[in-house]
Design an enzyme around this catalytic site. Structure first.
Site, mmCIF file in Angstrom:
data_model
loop_
_atom_site.group_PDB
_atom_site.id
_atom_site.type_symbol
_atom_site.label_atom_id
_atom_site.label_comp_id
_atom_site.label_asym_id
_atom_site.label_seq_id
_atom_site.Cartn_x
_atom_site.Cartn_y
_atom_site.Cartn_z
ATOM 1 N N LYS A 54 3.186 5.184 13.841
ATOM 2 C CA LYS A 54 3.853 6.221 13.043
ATOM 3 C C LYS A 54 3.615 7.601 13.653
ATOM 4 C CE LYS A 54 3.659 3.394 8.862
ATOM 5 N NZ LYS A 54 3.014 3.106 7.566
ATOM 6 N N GLN A 98 -1.928 4.903 3.831
ATOM 7 C CA GLN A 98 -1.742 3.574 4.393
ATOM 8 C C GLN A 98 -2.435 2.524 3.528
ATOM 9 O OE1 GLN A 98 0.290 3.020 6.984
ATOM 10 N NE2 GLN A 98 -0.061 0.825 7.021
ATOM 11 N N ASP A 121 7.116 7.045 1.443
ATOM 12 C CA ASP A 121 7.055 5.577 1.449
ATOM 13 C C ASP A 121 7.975 4.987 0.378
ATOM 14 O OD1 ASP A 121 5.497 4.212 3.331
ATOM 15 O OD2 ASP A 121 3.613 4.714 2.318
HETATM 16 N N1 GUN Z 1 0.918 -1.099 4.704
HETATM 17 C C1 GUN Z 1 1.822 -1.979 5.210
HETATM 18 N N2 GUN Z 1 3.052 -1.421 5.195
HETATM 19 C C2 GUN Z 1 2.923 -0.185 4.678
HETATM 20 C C3 GUN Z 1 3.851 0.868 4.423
HETATM 21 O O1 GUN Z 1 5.054 0.779 4.648
HETATM 22 N N3 GUN Z 1 3.310 2.009 3.903
HETATM 23 C C4 GUN Z 1 2.000 2.123 3.611
HETATM 24 N N4 GUN Z 1 1.584 3.278 3.078
HETATM 25 N N5 GUN Z 1 1.113 1.173 3.829
HETATM 26 C C5 GUN Z 1 1.588 0.020 4.363
#
Ligand code: GUN
Length: 294
Positions: A54, A98, A121
């Protein structure tokens, strides 16, 4: 006939180039550079890898990013205080925490603490509710990535029967709502199936479009799909492979090789839905910086 392979890796690269062009224009005009915040708690290897990806993608697109790393023993009040700071930081357009979080931290409390206006998200109930009602919202990354794939490959959805396999809050549930909504991609007749569905094969055999998000390798086999079905594989399963460098390889939820000859479109794993999720997060962040949703 062999299926058209939906190249998510290439598509994500194209979207990121488009985002970079737009950010270059914003910079030339002295506008607000999109800024993504990310909070990573602990040292979960998969989370580390997702976050790296990311942050790197932000750099590629000319976005600003701020990564806040905290040890696994951070207390919930301390984490909530970081979230409040990010909510109030005017330069941060959107941020993510996350997941998964350590067991002593309640993910629901954390998700609820994020200002919906910065919830890129799309996990906050306000965004989920807005999405369900068809009000502009930050869409969760994976469903948004799937919609983008359908659009960019001009796949017809109106009146089609879509069978979603898996009812998770971040994939199955939202994609069912989105594909049954008005407009394009949408106007589908959706069947949402899950682990308690009886005669799953009867359902999948009627599907024009299958979204497989169940988390079991090779779960959808060739005898379960009809000729010409569109197959979107959301699964990312690690299966042991002694010949692979890491000792495992990634497999989707569908028996890809067997379905290739029968499907009309299919997404590979890796290189399908996965790369699209980061592109979706960046699209949400750009929209946040332009105040397009709220
Ligand atoms: N853990 C696995 N996929 C995601 C996601 O798309 N966002 C977040 N914040 N955590 C994750």
């Amino acid at each position: 006939m062999s299926a058209t392979i939906i190249d998510g890796k290439h598509l994500a690269k194209t979207i990121k180039e488009e985002l970079k062009h737009e950010v270059d224009r914003i910079r030339e005009n002295g506008g607000k550079i999109p800024h993504l915040g990310a909070v990573l708690v602990g040292e979960n290897p998969a989370s580390e890898s997702y976050i790296r990806n990311k942050v790197r993608s932000c750099e590629q697109c000319g976005f600003k990013s701020t990564l806040i790393r905290k040890p696994a023993n951070i207390t919930q009040p301390q984490l909530l205080s970081i979230i409040q700071d990010l909510n109030q930081d005017d330069d941060v357009d959107g941020f993510i925490v996350q997941l998964p979080l350590p067991d002593h931290i309640d993910e629901e409390t954390v998700t609820l603490a994020i200002d919906p206006k910065k919830d890129v998200d799309g996990f906050h109930p306000v965004n989920f509710g807005r999405m369900a009602l068809g009000i502009p919202a930050y869409l969760p990354a994976t469903p948004n990535g799937i919609l983008e794939m359908l659009k960019r490959y001009n796949i017809e959805t109106s009146g089609k029967h879509c069978v979603v396999v898996g009812r998770s809050n971040i994939v199955g549930k939202p994609i069912s709502i989105l594909l049954s909504g008005k407009g394009y991609p949408g106007n589908c007749t959706v069947t949402l199936t899950h682990s308690r569905t009886q005669n799953l094969k009867e359902e999948t055999l009627r599907a024009d479009i299958i979204i497989a998000a169940i988390g079991r390798p090779d779960f959808i086999t060739a005898d379960m799909i009809k000729e010409g079905a569109v197959i979107i594989d959301v699964g990312i399963n690690r299966v042991e492979d002694v010949t692979a460098k890491r000792g495992y390889r990634l497999k989707g939820d569908v028996d890809y090789n067997a379905l290739l000859a029968k499907a009309s479109f299919i997404t590979p794993v890796p290189g399908g839905v996965g790369p699209m999720t980061v592109a979706s997060l960046l699209m949400n962040t750009l929209n946040a910086s332009k105040k397009l949703i709220y």
